[in-house]
Motif scaffolding. Sequence first.
Motif, PDB file in Angstrom:
ATOM      1  N   ASP A   1      -8.883   1.428  11.240  1.00 22.64           N
ATOM      2  CA  ASP A   1      -8.865   1.891   9.853  1.00 22.64           C
ATOM      3  C   ASP A   1      -9.082   0.706   8.907  1.00 22.64           C
ATOM      4  O   ASP A   1      -8.633  -0.406   9.187  1.00 22.64           O
ATOM      5  N   PRO A   2      -9.733   0.949   7.764  1.00 25.30           N
ATOM      6  CA  PRO A   2      -9.803  -0.111   6.750  1.00 25.30           C
ATOM      7  C   PRO A   2      -8.437  -0.348   6.116  1.00 25.30           C
ATOM      8  O   PRO A   2      -7.604   0.549   6.046  1.00 25.30           O
ATOM      9  N   THR A   3      -8.216  -1.564   5.665  1.00 23.03           N
ATOM     10  CA  THR A   3      -6.988  -1.931   4.954  1.00 23.03           C
ATOM     11  C   THR A   3      -7.313  -2.123   3.487  1.00 23.03           C
ATOM     12  O   THR A   3      -8.209  -2.883   3.140  1.00 23.03           O
ATOM     13  N   ILE A   4      -6.587  -1.437   2.614  1.00 24.10           N
ATOM     14  CA  ILE A   4      -6.906  -1.489   1.191  1.00 24.10           C
ATOM     15  C   ILE A   4      -6.064  -2.535   0.464  1.00 24.10           C
ATOM     16  O   ILE A   4      -4.957  -2.870   0.873  1.00 24.10           O
ATOM     17  N   SER A   5      -6.623  -3.036  -0.636  1.00 21.49           N
ATOM     18  CA  SER A   5      -5.913  -3.984  -1.494  1.00 21.49           C
ATOM     19  C   SER A   5      -5.131  -3.222  -2.563  1.00 21.49           C
ATOM     20  O   SER A   5      -5.160  -1.993  -2.629  1.00 21.49           O
TER      21      SER A   5
ATOM     22  N   ILE B   1       0.849  -1.183   0.000  1.00 20.34           N
ATOM     23  CA  ILE B   1       0.000   0.000   0.000  1.00 20.34           C
ATOM     24  C   ILE B   1       0.889   1.238   0.000  1.00 20.34           C
ATOM     25  O   ILE B   1       1.844   1.335   0.774  1.00 20.34           O
TER      26      ILE B   1
ATOM     27  N   LYS C   1     -12.878   2.503   1.874  1.00 18.52           N
ATOM     28  CA  LYS C   1     -12.117   2.025   0.729  1.00 18.52           C
ATOM     29  C   LYS C   1     -13.054   1.734  -0.431  1.00 18.52           C
ATOM     30  O   LYS C   1     -14.212   1.369  -0.243  1.00 18.52           O
TER      31      LYS C   1
ATOM     32  N   LEU D   1      -8.040   4.542  -0.674  1.00 15.87           N
ATOM     33  CA  LEU D   1      -8.466   4.883   0.678  1.00 15.87           C
ATOM     34  C   LEU D   1      -8.892   6.346   0.661  1.00 15.87           C
ATOM     35  O   LEU D   1      -8.135   7.212   0.205  1.00 15.87           O
TER      36      LEU D   1
ATOM     37  N   PHE E   1      -4.381   5.084  12.612  1.00 18.15           N
ATOM     38  CA  PHE E   1      -4.662   3.660  12.757  1.00 18.15           C
ATOM     39  C   PHE E   1      -6.039   3.415  13.376  1.00 18.15           C
ATOM     40  O   PHE E   1      -6.450   2.270  13.536  1.00 18.15           O
TER      41      PHE E   1
END
Length: 325
Positions: free
Chosen positions: A30-34, A2, A108, A39, A11
């Motif tokens: 927090d969301p985690t993006i691919s 990322i 996201k 984001l 966070f």
Amino acid sequence: MIFIYGSYACFAMNAAKIIDKTILFTTCPDPTISDEELLVRVAGAGLNAADLLQVGGFYPPPNGVVSDIPGLEFSGTVVAQGSKVPTNWINRPIMGIVAGGAQAELVKIHFSNAIEVDQTLPLVKWSAIPEAYTTAYDALFSQGEISAGDRVLITGATGGVGTAAIALAKFAGATVFGVSRTDEGLLAIERQGAMAISPSQIATSGPFDLILELVGGVNMASNLQALSLLGRIVIIGVGAGPKAEVDLRMIMAKRATVRGSTLRPRSVGEKAQIAQRIQSHILPAIKDGTFGPLISAVYPASKAALAYSDFSKSKVGKLILDFSI
């Protein structure tokens, strides 16, 4: 991998979270993006009937989507992107629809589903557009095959999707009728330039070439009575109940088409196609002032519980959570 840009290094975020079938504004991870996601720091998030259903435990999101943060539409600014996003989106203002999680400081979205916006509207107010206009556009144009000169009936015409559908149907050159149970709603429909009728008048106000059903089974018998030969009914809402008793002979005699549609479970690719249509067909009309969102109220995100309480009551237009204040 990322890519993180600028000063973004948080966070934990604030969000409208579902706890015991109620809304609480609290802290979440927090969301985690691919690799192919953006984001976004959210400016505004719209409320929809689906959110109320989800809070009540009746409309869970698809597998893999955050389940305790509602929200299907947002506007905001991109703060990070995955390594396989083909162009630089950082700091660009966008709006979009997601399958959940929009009512938070960060959300996201797959880059192909993002729609860039400008300063025609304040950024927070763009959040009134994505779900309402995408749903209405898909129902009227893709599912309902609306044409200039059609007589179109829209039930539940005072909510976010209903008011968007009135604007889009008029834009398409149709003669538009809207249905409301309240005097306030009937007046609001007339102010949008449509003809206002009560539910009891549906059966006798036709024939209609296209009926957009946003309320549910309670209207179906009247809808079929009012439908024209070769008419189309598109069902996109069942808030007043999903079941109906109808005379199938009326569908046969009128050679009617009855379709149903929902956006939430569609694939990333399908949503990307719809986003492209909105970008090319609808955004220019919003930017030149042909039409725009009808916003009932804007609430600070910290007042999310109050917004949900008010949303469950009669309203005209969209309610928005403002995450920018």
